[in-house]
Write a protein that holds these residues in place. Structure first.
Motif, PDB file in Angstrom:
ATOM      1  N   GLU A  93     -44.777  -3.290  34.621  1.00  0.00           N
ATOM      2  CA  GLU A  93     -44.169  -3.171  33.291  1.00  0.00           C
ATOM      3  C   GLU A  93     -45.060  -2.276  32.434  1.00  0.00           C
ATOM      4  N   THR A  94     -44.484  -1.198  31.885  1.00  0.00           N
ATOM      5  CA  THR A  94     -45.222  -0.279  31.024  1.00  0.00           C
ATOM      6  C   THR A  94     -44.951  -0.618  29.561  1.00  0.00           C
ATOM      7  N   VAL A  95     -46.031  -0.804  28.785  1.00  0.00           N
ATOM      8  CA  VAL A  95     -45.900  -1.121  27.363  1.00  0.00           C
ATOM      9  C   VAL A  95     -46.365   0.076  26.544  1.00  0.00           C
ATOM     10  N   LYS A 130     -53.679  -3.408  33.745  1.00  0.00           N
ATOM     11  CA  LYS A 130     -54.379  -2.504  34.642  1.00  0.00           C
ATOM     12  C   LYS A 130     -55.135  -1.490  33.781  1.00  0.00           C
ATOM     13  N   LEU A 131     -56.459  -1.667  33.679  1.00  0.00           N
ATOM     14  CA  LEU A 131     -57.259  -0.902  32.725  1.00  0.00           C
ATOM     15  C   LEU A 131     -57.214   0.608  32.963  1.00  0.00           C
ATOM     16  N   ASP A 132     -57.154   1.032  34.226  1.00  0.00           N
ATOM     17  CA  ASP A 132     -57.195   2.463  34.488  1.00  0.00           C
ATOM     18  C   ASP A 132     -55.902   3.181  34.098  1.00  0.00           C
ATOM     19  N   THR A 221     -50.322   3.650  25.689  1.00  0.00           N
ATOM     20  CA  THR A 221     -49.503   3.188  26.808  1.00  0.00           C
ATOM     21  C   THR A 221     -50.399   2.543  27.856  1.00  0.00           C
ATOM     22  N   ALA A 222     -49.861   1.527  28.510  1.00  0.00           N
ATOM     23  CA  ALA A 222     -50.627   0.823  29.549  1.00  0.00           C
ATOM     24  C   ALA A 222     -49.658   0.105  30.472  1.00  0.00           C
ATOM     25  N   ASP A 223     -50.086  -0.123  31.722  1.00  0.00           N
ATOM     26  CA  ASP A 223     -49.271  -0.801  32.723  1.00  0.00           C
ATOM     27  C   ASP A 223     -49.787  -2.213  32.951  1.00  0.00           C
ATOM     28  N   TYR A 224     -48.825  -3.144  33.094  1.00  0.00           N
ATOM     29  CA  TYR A 224     -49.110  -4.515  33.524  1.00  0.00           C
ATOM     30  C   TYR A 224     -48.451  -4.712  34.886  1.00  0.00           C
TER      31      TYR A 224
END
Length: 312
Positions: A93-95, A130-132, A221-224
């Motif tokens: 999931e991208t936020v 996911k930090l990267d 933006t970041a991915d979970y």
């Protein structure tokens, strides 16, 4: 009399058509077969378990009496139970969110380590950041205008003549234009004591403006990632409960010698044939035929009686 015969014939045709339709309608549903059969130790209860899809018609489940292992079984209850099935898969999931600052400490304060998500098709789960994949970009720019002011003095002027006053100046790399002049009088004399008249000092005010741009904000933006799942209805279980009654054994005739008679192994399931659907139309036809025969006999008697009276 003819009207009576016609009416009985119509009834006979209608009954003969109705019963076959009823018999066929009872067998339209697709036959269902049990996935398991359980029997109590004393044989008084037997259960047939059917695991069907939600689209399968349960009318295909047999409800007829049968005999097995010396017991006569009769259906007493049919239970229904919905069986859920788990659906699980990996999900990303991208936020996207906005931040006033771009330093990582401020950005991570907006991103919790774990978050609960619900997918479009109804799966839920707790996903981990996911930090990267964290990315910070400028979301837009704004501009601001600042007013500038500077003054310049021009002394020892013979008169209040603006031709000696510069119409623009350079101040810290910015060009300013003349806005106003404040004239001040200087009473001075030369060294010989002769007056030279009034002298003036011009205090000039120059104004201008400067425009600067600034960052309005940042887009983060970041991915979970993680596992999502849901429980979906996949099967419907029906449990047919039959009550068993022991079949009475016939009394054996007295014999001088006891002879071992091999036991007759009954079939696992003996279903009764629905003779009612077959015999009912035959019985109706028989009754209708009897009625028709009586009607014809009465007609002949009436005709014979009418003929005898005519001869007399």
């Amino acid at each position: 009399m003819k009207r009576i015969i016609a009416t009985m014939c119509a009834m006979l045709v209608a009954l003969s058509m109705a019963f076959p339709l009823t018999a066929y309608a009872a067998t339209d549903a697709e036959v269902c077969y049990p996935t398991a059969v359980t029997q109590s130790e004393d044989g008084t209860e037997l259960r047939r378990i059917y695991d069907l899809t939600p689209e399968t018609d349960p009318a295909g489940i047999s409800r007829s009496d049968f005999e097995r292992d010396g017991f006569h079984y009769t259906l007493v209850e049919l239970l229904k139970q919905e069986l859920p099935a788990d659906e699980t898969r990996q999900h990303t999931e991208t936020v996207t969110l906005q931040s006033d600052k771009k330093d990582m400490e401020s950005v991570l304060a907006l991103l919790p380590q774990e978050r609960e998500f619900v997918t479009d098709d109804g799966l839920t789960g707790i996903l981990t950041l996911k930090l990267d994949t964290v990315c910070v970009e400028v979301s837009g720019y704004g501009s601001s205008t600042k007013q500038l002011t500077a003054t310049r003095s021009y002394p020892n002027l013979i008169g209040q003549d603006t031709q000696f006053i510069p119409k623009s100046i350079e101040d810290n790399g910015k060009t300013l234009t003349l806005e106003s002049i404040d004239w001040q009088t200087d009473n001075t004399a030369n060294v010989d004591g002769y007056g030279l008249g009034d002298r003036y000092t011009a205090v000039a005010t120059y104004t201008g403006s400067t425009t600067s741009s600034y960052v309005k904000g940042y887009t983060v933006t970041a991915d979970y990632v993680g596992t999502v799942s849901k429980i979906a209805l996949d099967r419907v279980r029906y449990v047919a409960i039959f009550e068993g009654t022991r079949i009475a054994e016939p009394e054996a005739a007295e014999t001088k010698e006891l002879v071992d008679i091999p036991a007759i192994v009954e079939p696992a399931v003996t279903e009764k044939f629905p003779w009612g659907y077959v015999l009912a139309p035959i019985a109706v036809l028989a009754v209708a035929g009897t009625g028709l025969g009586v009607a014809l006999t009465m007609k002949r008697r009436n005709e014979s009686a009418g003929g005898t009276e005519a001869d007399a």
